[in-house]
Design an enzyme around this catalytic site. Sequence first.
Site, mmCIF file in Angstrom:
data_model
loop_
_atom_site.group_PDB
_atom_site.id
_atom_site.type_symbol
_atom_site.label_atom_id
_atom_site.label_comp_id
_atom_site.label_asym_id
_atom_site.label_seq_id
_atom_site.Cartn_x
_atom_site.Cartn_y
_atom_site.Cartn_z
ATOM 1 N N HIS A 1 43.054 39.991 32.366
ATOM 2 C CA HIS A 1 42.494 38.838 33.084
ATOM 3 C C HIS A 1 43.406 37.611 33.028
ATOM 4 O O HIS A 1 43.036 36.559 33.538
ATOM 5 C CB HIS A 1 41.118 38.480 32.524
ATOM 6 C CG HIS A 1 40.065 39.481 32.877
ATOM 7 N ND1 HIS A 1 39.280 39.373 33.989
ATOM 8 C CD2 HIS A 1 39.715 40.647 32.290
ATOM 9 C CE1 HIS A 1 38.465 40.413 34.074
ATOM 10 N NE2 HIS A 1 38.708 41.200 33.038
ATOM 11 N N LYS B 1 43.112 43.039 39.275
ATOM 12 C CA LYS B 1 42.562 41.687 39.266
ATOM 13 C C LYS B 1 43.499 40.751 40.032
ATOM 14 O O LYS B 1 43.448 40.727 41.247
ATOM 15 C CB LYS B 1 42.280 41.286 37.831
ATOM 16 C CG LYS B 1 41.374 42.377 37.181
ATOM 17 C CD LYS B 1 40.840 42.063 35.843
ATOM 18 C CE LYS B 1 40.264 43.297 35.154
ATOM 19 N NZ LYS B 1 39.175 43.961 35.873
ATOM 20 N N SER C 1 36.980 38.967 29.297
ATOM 21 C CA SER C 1 36.427 39.073 30.654
ATOM 22 C C SER C 1 35.023 38.526 30.805
ATOM 23 O O SER C 1 34.621 38.167 31.901
ATOM 24 C CB SER C 1 36.440 40.532 31.099
ATOM 25 O OG SER C 1 35.657 41.317 30.227
#
Lengths: 92, 406
Positions: free
Chosen positions: B213, B244, B185
Amino acid sequence: MTAQAAQQNTTLAFDHVVAEIAVALQPFKKGEVAITATTDIAQDLNMDSLAVMDLLMELEDKFDVSIPLNMVPEIATVGQLAQTVIESKRGA
Amino acid sequence: MGLMDRFKAQRELHAAVKTCGADPFGVKMDQILSATEALIEGRPTILCGSNNYLGFTFDADCIEAAKQTLDECGTGTTGSRIANGSYHDHKALEQDLADFYGKQHCMVFTTGYQANLGAISTLAGPNDFLIIDADSHASIYDACKLGSATVIRFKHNDPADLDRRLGRLANEPGNKIVVVEGIYSMLGDHAPLKEFVAVSKKHNAYILVDEAHSMGVMGATGQGVVEHDGVLDQVDFITGTFSKSMGAIGGFLVSNMEDFDLLRVACRPYMFTASLPPATVASVRKSLAKLRANPGLMAKLWANVDTLYDGVEAAGFSVGKQKGPVVAVHINDPALAARAWHALLQNGVYVNLALPPATPSGTALLRCSVSAAHSTEQLQHVVAILARIGRELGILGTPAHAVAAE
Ligand SMILES: Cc1ncc(COP(=O)(O)O)c(C=O)c1O
């Protein structure tokens, strides 16, 4: 080979480990104060937890041992760290 | 000593950072205008530090699905699934995710943090070993603390180092679980999963991959780095988040492990917290369905990545080594980084400021992230502002900073 030499082959001498740790800790040394077994890693050297974890990794490679992160709360001084390394070596 | 005295270091760091003119850890968004814009201090501001990779927070279909479910099922579940039961959509979402990953089982958690906390702390028992990447997310470190396994750390993204450390554990009888992430990240680099899987298999270790991610970002269908590296079928556990690319909140664990459902009555971060609100679950089901129906969404994301990453690099900044939707601009001096961050904000660009020791690089970072919802013009504008501020503050192109950076 004397009995003593044989002994030293399989166990690490405390003073030797402390000296090696002191070398690894050079970047954290404050002024001219020598690093000894009684040096407090967090208080005297101002190392944060990440730096301590990185140091453990370096020592794992130097001595070819496993030093679990679980040990971190129990290690305050260089001497305690040396003892941890020695015990890990014995266990290995 | 007072209760708060232990936080002296944090207090000092925070005070020092605020001297840049604003508080980077207390930004107030007055109004959210879209997936890529908010009103901050009265200024329309481009959001370039969210993790809204596919822009789903303002997707009309996702909003509609959530609204409809809100009307039908109410605002919350008021308890855990163990105590209060599962709603239809909790089960359906688990089925959707199991299908998406081609795995037999899935458990949905209330956040991605809890998915890691629960999966990692429960799977590894007191006689087992967790071997984790040194740059692991806080949720992975915290999971290690919550659990009872022995924890060993290996060098970031270094399969040879993992091999060496697993080798030292060869005579230990306990199970070994290797924990890595897909995309990291902070620096935006991704794990060499092929190599990690091979090393794990060689030592008979399980492997868990957190695709927080990388889901909806990498791989032909958006499964993440497991798909990009062609190792989906060899990975034992995958965790991820809905906060996300899915644009909502929640987390998951998928696996083919036998007796998987036992985890539901053993895993404390699953059992002792309320389950996701039904409207959230409905929006995530819609996001996932939209990704599956149209993986082309990721092409727009990657075209945007080219614009930002290439632009920032061409301007002369030092950026993360691997190109991806997290674009980390390295600035050696934290005080300078904070000033740059504040100048960006004053010019209508929001990015994340990350400071050492919380950064893996040891340097400060302006962490930018790209969304498929950004327009090319927005990202070109961000590059132009960044470059101007970089020059004004002497980060770019002046010998003064080169000296300061030593
Ligand atoms: C790698 C990684 N894992 C897990 C999480 C936690 O996700 P969530 O926001 O759903 O708690 C994050 C995000 O903060 C992350 O970066």
